[in-house]
Design a protein around this motif. Sequence first.
Motif: not given
Length: 88
Positions: A10-16, A18-25
Amino acid sequence: MARFQAQVIRLRQVEAHPANYHAAASGFLADIDCMQLEVREYWSTHPTELEADSQHVSESRDQQNVLPNKDLQASAYSVCCASASRCA
């Protein structure tokens, strides 16, 4: 594990960003790594080794008059996952 994997999907689909995705995932991925390690350790151990370890732990508890503590098992899992997130 499946729930954490679904959350990462879900994070990969909604987070635009990359830095935010890496932090959240990163926390989910560390937990997945920890769980995979525990599963690998379980499957790489022969059942007689599990019985021997279980019997040894029971004997130690009997000698110390200590009862099994599920909270301790949960905290061991947390320590494993905390270690994995520090290493990631």
